[in-house]
Scaffold this motif. Structure first.
Motif, PDB file in Angstrom:
ATOM      1  N   ARG A 246       0.838  -1.193   0.000  1.00  0.00           N
ATOM      2  CA  ARG A 246       0.000   0.000   0.000  1.00  0.00           C
ATOM      3  C   ARG A 246       0.876   1.247   0.000  1.00  0.00           C
ATOM      4  O   ARG A 246       0.521   2.248  -0.587  1.00  0.00           O
ATOM      5  N   ASN A 247       1.984   1.179   0.682  1.00  0.00           N
ATOM      6  CA  ASN A 247       2.928   2.299   0.645  1.00  0.00           C
ATOM      7  C   ASN A 247       4.142   1.821  -0.134  1.00  0.00           C
ATOM      8  O   ASN A 247       4.907   0.984   0.329  1.00  0.00           O
ATOM      9  N   LYS A 248       4.301   2.370  -1.327  1.00  0.00           N
ATOM     10  CA  LYS A 248       5.326   1.867  -2.241  1.00  0.00           C
ATOM     11  C   LYS A 248       6.740   2.080  -1.710  1.00  0.00           C
ATOM     12  O   LYS A 248       7.683   1.465  -2.179  1.00  0.00           O
ATOM     13  N   SER A 249       6.889   2.961  -0.719  1.00  0.00           N
ATOM     14  CA  SER A 249       8.258   3.199  -0.273  1.00  0.00           C
ATOM     15  C   SER A 249       8.695   2.237   0.829  1.00  0.00           C
ATOM     16  O   SER A 249       9.821   2.292   1.300  1.00  0.00           O
ATOM     17  N   ARG A 250       7.804   1.339   1.251  1.00  0.00           N
ATOM     18  CA  ARG A 250       8.215   0.315   2.197  1.00  0.00           C
ATOM     19  C   ARG A 250       9.041  -0.759   1.487  1.00  0.00           C
ATOM     20  O   ARG A 250       8.864  -0.987   0.303  1.00  0.00           O
ATOM     21  N   VAL A 723      -1.798   2.770   9.609  1.00  0.00           N
ATOM     22  CA  VAL A 723      -0.720   1.899   9.171  1.00  0.00           C
ATOM     23  C   VAL A 723       0.418   2.647   8.488  1.00  0.00           C
ATOM     24  O   VAL A 723       1.591   2.408   8.757  1.00  0.00           O
ATOM     25  N   GLU A 724       0.049   3.578   7.641  1.00  0.00           N
ATOM     26  CA  GLU A 724       1.096   4.244   6.888  1.00  0.00           C
ATOM     27  C   GLU A 724       1.963   5.135   7.769  1.00  0.00           C
ATOM     28  O   GLU A 724       3.104   5.405   7.457  1.00  0.00           O
ATOM     29  N   THR A 725       1.368   5.608   8.840  1.00  0.00           N
ATOM     30  CA  THR A 725       2.122   6.553   9.651  1.00  0.00           C
ATOM     31  C   THR A 725       2.792   5.880  10.833  1.00  0.00           C
ATOM     32  O   THR A 725       3.498   6.528  11.580  1.00  0.00           O
TER      33      THR A 725
HETATM   34  C1  LIG Z   1       5.367   5.408   3.346  1.00  0.00           C
HETATM   35  O1  LIG Z   1       6.445   4.887   4.116  1.00  0.00           O
HETATM   36  C2  LIG Z   1       7.529   5.792   4.252  1.00  0.00           C
HETATM   37  C3  LIG Z   1       8.672   5.073   4.917  1.00  0.00           C
HETATM   38  O2  LIG Z   1       8.269   4.002   5.665  1.00  0.00           O
HETATM   39  C4  LIG Z   1       7.034   6.998   5.045  1.00  0.00           C
HETATM   40  O3  LIG Z   1       8.084   7.896   5.216  1.00  0.00           O
HETATM   41  C5  LIG Z   1       5.899   7.661   4.275  1.00  0.00           C
HETATM   42  O4  LIG Z   1       5.366   8.699   5.035  1.00  0.00           O
HETATM   43  C6  LIG Z   1       4.802   6.664   3.952  1.00  0.00           C
HETATM   44  N1  LIG Z   1       3.881   7.245   3.000  1.00  0.00           N
HETATM   45  C7  LIG Z   1       2.646   7.557   3.306  1.00  0.00           C
HETATM   46  C8  LIG Z   1       1.792   8.077   2.219  1.00  0.00           C
HETATM   47  O5  LIG Z   1       2.222   7.424   4.425  1.00  0.00           O
END
Ligand SMILES: *[C@@H]1O[C@H](CO)[C@@H](O)[C@H](O)[C@H]1NC(C)=O
Ligand SMILES: *[C@@H]1O[C@H](CO)[C@@H](O)[C@H](O)[C@H]1NC(C)=O
Ligand SMILES: *[C@@H]1O[C@H](CO)[C@@H](O)[C@H](O)[C@H]1NC(C)=O
Ligand SMILES: *[C@@H]1O[C@H](CO)[C@@H](O)[C@H](O)[C@H]1NC(C)=O
Ligand SMILES: *[C@@H]1O[C@H](CO)[C@@H](O)[C@H](O)[C@H]1NC(C)=O
Ligand SMILES: *[C@@H]1O[C@H](CO)[C@@H](O)[C@H](O)[C@H]1NC(C)=O
Ligand SMILES: *[C@@H]1O[C@H](CO)[C@@H](O)[C@H](O)[C@H]1NC(C)=O
Ligand SMILES: *[C@@H]1O[C@H](CO)[C@@H](O)[C@H](O)[C@H]1NC(C)=O
Ligand SMILES: *[C@@H]1O[C@H](CO)[C@@H](O)[C@H](O)[C@H]1NC(C)=O
Ligand SMILES: *[C@@H]1O[C@H](CO)[C@@H](O)[C@H](O)[C@H]1NC(C)=O
Length: 806
Positions: A246-250, A723-725
Motif C-alpha cells: 500500500r505504501n510503495k516506499s516500504r 498503518v502508513e504513519t
Molecule cells: C510510506 O512509508 C515511508 C517510509 O516508511 C514513510 O516515510 C511515508 O510517510 C509513507 N507514505 C505515506 C503516504 O504514508
C-alpha cells in the motif's frame, strides 16, 4: 566563482555516474570491483559470497541493509571460484553472459537480437536488458523478474505465461550458504482452476487455495490488509499471483526457506533496522497438505483435528471413504461454512454461474462430489465443482467459502437428530450463561441492598465560612454554576458520565468549565464527601483532569472540572471520520499519557486510587490532544464501600472489567491494568471490545487479537488508517503489552510502573499467555466480556441444509 561551481558540479555528476551507475552498455562490463545501483539507491547488483565461502555469485541485494539480504542470484548452481567474474552483453549471440576466466558459466538468452542494448537495474529490483531508447516493459529483451530465485518482490509475478510457456516460480536455496535450488518450490498450479502451491520435491506441501474474489481461499488475510495486498490475474494467456504494497516506499519481500520449510513474508523496519516477519505459512497442522487424507476435514481448533466429512467413515491407513454409496438421483448436500476449498486438481470452474445453477449442474453429474461459489464477494457468484475425492479440506476460521458436499439422501434424514443435538448444545450454553448472569445480578442486588441498609444520611448543616477555611478547593455557588450552564440546559449537556450528567459551562470571566452533577444519593455523609473531594482535588498530574472546585447545596453536589475541548478518546478512535486525525504518534502519546496518569493514581499519589472504570470515554483530550483521565477517585468517594456498587449503579463497564472483578467483585490495581490492556488494544485497532464484530465468527476483540498474535499475524490488527504513519515495531510492542495486561490471573499482569517502563524502553517482554475472558475451547472458566454475544457459539463451521431431492 561560477566557473568553480560549474566545474564542481561537473565533477560531482561525473563521480556520481561512475560510482553509482544503474546501467551498463554493450561496450561495458561488470567486474568484481564494480556494482550497479538502482536509481533510488535501494538495490545493488554485483558479486557476493555467502558466509566464509570463497565461491562468488552474481546477484542483487539491498544496498542499505547491513545484513546481506540477497533477493536474486544468477549463477546459484555454478559459482565462480575466483575473482575473475565478468558480466557482459554479447549482442552478436543475443546473450547476457557471465564468465569466469573467459569460460562462460552462466548465460541468459535474449528474446531478440539487440541493436543498442543496455542492462539496467530498475528501482523495483528488476534487472532488465532493453534497447537503450525503449523503456516499455513489454519490449524488454530479458528481465530477472522472469527468473526468480527464492524471493518474490512487490510487483513480481509468480505464475505462468501460457503463450510462451514461461514459468515464474520461486525456489528455496539449499541452505543459507548455498543458493543452488533446494527442494521447496512455490509455483502456480495451472489447471481448470489455478491455485498457487508450494511443492516439496515433487509433492504438494501447502496450497494457498484458489482466488475467491477477495483473497486466496487457503491464506486468509484481513480483506484489507493494512500493509500489502495480494493480487490474482488470469486472462487465459497469463495466470499469476502478485503482491503489492500500500505504501510503495516500504521494503518487503516474500521468500521460501528450506531450513524452516515455510513461506515467509517480511517487511523492513527502518527504525529497528530489522526484518519483521509478517506471516509464515504453513501455520498449523491443518495447513500441511492433505493433513487428514482424502475426504477428511481438518479443524485446527480441535484436540483431534481430523474428522471425516459427513457421509464418510475413516479407513486405514488414512483418510475417509463413503459409508453408503451415492444414489446419484436422490442425493443432497451438506453445507460446511468457512472452509478452505479442496484441491482443485479435479475441478471445474464457470465464473458466470449462480449457486443454484451450480447445485443443479453438480446434482446432474454423479461424479460431482462438491460445489461452491468461486467468488465470495458481494453475496457470492461463480461455480466451482469437484470430482472424485476431496483433498486437503480444512476449516478456515477467518474467511473461507461455504462448501456443499454431496451425501446420499438417507444421510440427510439423520439431520433432525443432529439438529436436535445442536439445539441441546445451544440451549445448555445459553442456560449456563443465564445462570452466570443471574448469579452476577443477585450479587449486585445484594451489594445494593447493603448500601440501602446503611440508609441515606441526613445532610449536615454547615457554615460556609468554616468550610472555606479548611478547603483548599474553591466552593462555587449554585447560582454561579446555574448561570454558567444556562440552568443546566440540555443544550449544554456534554454527556452522561458514570456518576451523573456532565454540562459545559462558561463562568463570568469567560473560563470554560465542565460540571458534573452527581446523582443525588450516595452512601456517604456530607463531611466524608467533602473530605474526599478535597483529597481528589489534591491529585494533580498532567494526565488527570483537573478539579477546579465543587458546589454543595442541599442535595445538589457538583464537581467543577477544567473543560476539555476535544471531548473524549472514544469520539476519535471509534469514529469513521475523526479516527484518521489521530495518527500513530498521537495515539502513542495518548497511550503513554494514560499509562503515566494511571501510574500516578496507583502509586505516586498519596491516596493510591484504583480507578475501576477506565475506558475510552473516560479519557478526555485537551486542545493539544494530551490525554487526561477523568472520573478518578469517584469510585472511592462515591461508590460506597470496597465492593462494587452503590444504590444507583455498579462501578465498571462491560468490555473493560477484569474477570476477577466482574465475577467475584475483587478489584485491585491489577484490575485497572486489565482495563488499560483493553483500552490499549482499542487504541491500536480502532475497534471497540464490546460490540466488536468479526464476520463468520463469534470472536470478541480480545480473542481475535490473541488468535492473530499466536499466528504471528498481530500486525493485521492495526487500524488501517494509521498503518502508513505508524512505527510497526512500536505498534507490535503495544499489542504485546496489551496482551500482558489482559492475562487471566491478576498476579501475572504487570504493574503500571512496569507498563510505563515497557512503553518507554526496549526491555524484553515476557510471552503473553491466553487472556482472561476467553470463550471457546481453551476457556479457563471466564465468560465473554460481552455476555450477550456468546449465546451463539459456532459449531465447527458446520450447518446443515436439508435438500428436497429433485
Ligand atoms: C510510506 O512509508 C515511508 C517510509 O516508511 C514513510 O516515510 C511515508 O510517510 C509513507 N507514505 C505515506 C503516504 O504514508
Ligand atoms: C571491461 O570493460 C572495460 C571498460 O569498461 C575494458 O577496459 C575492459 O577491457 C573490459 N574487459 C573485458 C574482459 O572485456
Ligand atoms: C567461518 O569461519 C569461522 C572462523 O574461521 C568459523 O568459526 C565458522 O564456523 C565458519 N562458518 C562457516 C559457515 O563455515
Ligand atoms: C560473443 O560471443 C562470440 C562467440 O562466443 C565471441 O566470438 C565474441 O567475441 C563475443 N563478443 C564479445 C563482445 O565478447
Ligand atoms: C585462469 O586462466 C589462466 C590462464 O589460462 C590459468 O592459468 C588459471 O589457472 C585460470 N584460473 C582458474 C581459476 O581457472
Ligand atoms: C532460512 O531461515 C533460517 C532460520 O530463520 C535462517 O537462518 C536462514 O538464513 C534462512 N535461509 C535463507 C536462505 O535465507
Ligand atoms: C529436501 O532436501 C533436504 C536436504 O537438501 C532433504 O533432507 C530432504 O529429504 C528433501 N526433501 C524432499 C521431499 O526431497
Ligand atoms: C468477484 O465478484 C466481484 C463482484 O461481483 C467482481 O467485481 C470481481 O471481478 C469478481 N472477481 C473475479 C476474480 O471474478
Ligand atoms: C458458464 O455458464 C454460463 C451460464 O450457465 C453459460 O452460458 C456458459 O456457456 C458457461 N461457460 C462455460 C465455459 O462453460
Ligand atoms: C461428469 O463430470 C466429469 C468430469 O468433468 C466428466 O468427465 C463427465 O463426462 C461428466 N458426466 C456427465 C454425465 O456429464
Amino acid at each position: 566563482m561560477s566557473f568553480m561551481l560549474i566545474s564542481f558540479y561537473l565533477l560531482f555528476t561525473y563521480s556520481k555516474i561512475s560510482d553509482a551507475a544503474d546501467t551498463i552498455t554493450s561496450s561495458q562490463n561488470l567486474t568484481e570491483d564494480k556494482t550497479l545501483i538502482s536509481k533510488n539507491g535501494i538495490y545493488e547488483l554485483g558479486f557476493f559470497n555467502t558466509g566464509n565461502s570463497s565461491k562468488r555469485y552474481l546477484g542483487i541485494w539491498y544496498k542499505n541493509i547491513a545484513v546481506q539480504t540477497v533477493v536474486w542470484v544468477a549463477n546459484g548452481q555454478t559459482p565462480i571460484k575466483d575473482l575473475s567474474g565478468l558480466l557482459m552483453i554479447n549482442s552478436s549471440r543475443s546473450k547476457l553472459v557471465l564468465s569466469q576466466n573467459k569460460t562462460v558459466i552462466w548465460s541468459a538468452i535474449l528474446k531478440r537480437k539487440p541493436q543498442n542494448p543496455v542492462l539496467q537495474l530498475l528501482d523495483s529490483g528488476n534487472l532488465v536488458l532493453r534497447e537503450a531508447n525503449d523503456e516499455n516493459s513489454e519490449n524488454y529483451l530479458w528481465q530477472s523478474f522472469d527468473y526468480p530465485s527464492d524471493t518474490l518482490l512487490p510487483g513480481m509475478k509468480l505464475g505462468k505465461d501460457l503463450r510462451t510457456g514461461l514459468d515464474r516460480r520461486v525456489t528455496a536455496w539449499k541452505n543459507p550458504y548455498d543458493p543452488s535450488p533446494g527442494n521447496l518450490t512455490w509455483t502456480m498450479h495451472v489447471d481448470n482452476y489455478p491455485e498457487p502451491l508450494i511443492l516439496r520435491g515433487s509433492k504438494k506441501f501447502f496450497r494457498s487455495g484458489p482466488w475467491i474474489g477477495v483473497q486466496y481461499s487457503g491464506q486468509p488475510t484481513l480483506q484489507r490488509h493494512p500493509i500489502f495486498e495480494f493480487k490474482y490475474f488470469n486472462d487465459g494467456n497469463e495466470v499469476y499471483f502478485m503482491f503489492v504494497l500500500r505504501n510503495k516506499s516500504r521494503l518487503a519481500r516474500m521468500t521460501v526457506n528450506q531450513t524452516t520449510n515455510s513461506r515467509l513474508f517480511f517487511v523492513w523496519l527502518e527504525r529497528e533496522q530489522n526484518w519483521q516477519q509478517l506471516t509464515s505459512l504453513p501455520r498449523d497442522f491443518c495447513d500441511g497438505y492433505g493433513a487428514c487424507g482424502p475426504n477428511g476435514n481438518c479443524d485446527a481448533k480441535k484436540v483431534q483435528p481430523c474428522e471425516c466429512l459427513r457421509g464418510f467413515v475413516s479407513k486405514s491407513p488414512g483418510g475417509c471413504v463413503r459409508n453408503k454409496p451415492l444414489n446419484c438421483k436422490n442425493d443432497g448436500f451438506v453445507k460446511y461454512i468457512s472452509m478452505k476449498m479442496p484441491d482443485t486438481t479435479n475441478s471445474w470452474l464457470n465464473t458466470s454461474m449462480t449457486l443454484n445453477e451450480c447445485r443443479e449442474e453438480c446434482s446432474k453429474n454423479c461424479s460431482c462430489m462438491s460445489y461452491a461459489n468461486s467468488n465470495i464477494s458481494e453475496g457470492g457468484s461463480g461455480c466451482a465443482m469437484w470430482f472424485g475425492d476431496l483433498n486437503d479440506v480444512r476449516v478456515q476460521p477467518d474467511g473461507g467459502v461455504d462448501l456443499y458436499v454431496r451425501v446420499p439422501a438417507s444421510e440427510l434424514e439423520n439431520n433432525r437428530g443432529h439438529k436436535w443435538k445442536i439445539g441441546v448444545i445451544v440451549g445448555s450454553v445459553a442456560l449456563a450463561i443465564s445462570v452466570l448472569l443471574l448469579v452476577l445480578l443477585c450479587y449486585r442486588c445484594r451489594t445494593q441492598k447493603n448500601s440501602k441498609e446503611k440508609g441515606y444520611f441526613a445532610m449536615l448543616g454547615y457554615s460556609s465560612k468554616e468550610q472555606k477555611e479548611d478547603l483548599e478547593l474553591p466552593l462555587f455557588d449554585l447560582s454561579t454554576i446555574a448561570t454558567a450552564t444556562d440552568n443546566f440546559s440540555i443544550d449544554n449537556k456534554l454527556g452522561e458520565g458514570g456518576f451523573g450528567p456532565v454540562y459545559k459551562g462558561k463562568l463570568e470571566d469567560g473560563k470554560e468549565i465542565a460540571v458534573k452533577r452527581l446523582s443525588r444519593s450516595s452512601g456517604q455523609g456530607l463531611n466524608e464527601f467533602k473530605n474526599e473531594v478535597i483529597l481528589i482535588a489534591r491529585l494533580q498530574h498532567r494526565n488527570l483532569v483537573k478539579l477546579l472546585g465543587c458546589c454543595i447545596h442541599d442535595e445538589e453536589k457538583l464537581l467543577i472540572y477544567e473543560y476539555m475541548p476535544n471531548k473524549s478518546l472514544d469520539s476519535f478512535i471509534f469514529d469513521q471520520t475523526q479516527r484518521s486525525l489521530l495518527d500513530w504518534s498521537r495515539r502513542y502519546h495518548i497511550i503513554c499519557g494514560i499509562a503515566r496518569g494511571l501510574l500516578y493514581l496507583h502509586q505516586d499519589s498519596r491516596l493510591r486510587i484504583i480507578h475501576r472504570d477506565l475506558k475510552a470515554s473516560n479519557v478526555l483530550l485537551d486542545s493539544e490532544m494530551n490525554p487526561k483521565i477523568s472520573d478518578f477517585g469517584l469510585a472511592r468517594t462515591f461508590g460506597g464501600d470496597q465492593s462494587a456498587g452503590n444504590t444507583e449503579r455498579v462501578v465498571g463497564t462491560y468490555g473493560y472489567m477484569a474477570p476477577e472483578y466482574a465475577i467475584d467483585g475483587n478489584f485491585s490495581a491489577k484490575s485497572d491494568v486489565f482495563s488499560f490492556g483493553i483500552l490499549l488494544l482499542e487504541i491500536v485497532t480502532g475497534k471497540k471490545n464490546s460490540g466488536f464484530y468479526c464476520p463468520n465468527d463469534s470472536l470478541n476483540l480480545v480473542e481475535y487479537a490473541w488468535n492473530l498474535w499466536r499466528e504471528e499475524r498481530a500486525l493485521e490488527l492495526i487500524d488501517e488508517c494509521i498503518v502508513e504513519t505508524c512505527n510497526l515495531s512500536e505498534v507490535r510492542r503495544c499489542i504485546h503489552i496489551s496482551l500482558l495486561c489482559m492475562e487471566q490471573h491478576p498476579q501475572d499482569r504487570p504493574s503500571m510502573s512496569s507498563v510505563v517502563l515497557m512503553l518507554g524502553s526496549d526491555v524484553a517482554l515476557p510471552q503473553p499467555q491466553q487472556p482472561g475472558f476467553f470463550i471457546g475451547e481453551h476457556s479457563h472458566g471466564g465468560f465473554s466480556s460481552s455476555p450477550f454475544k456468546s449465546t451463539s457459539p459456532s459449531i465447527n463451521g458446520l450447518s446443515i441444509t436439508v435438500l428436497e431431492p429433485r
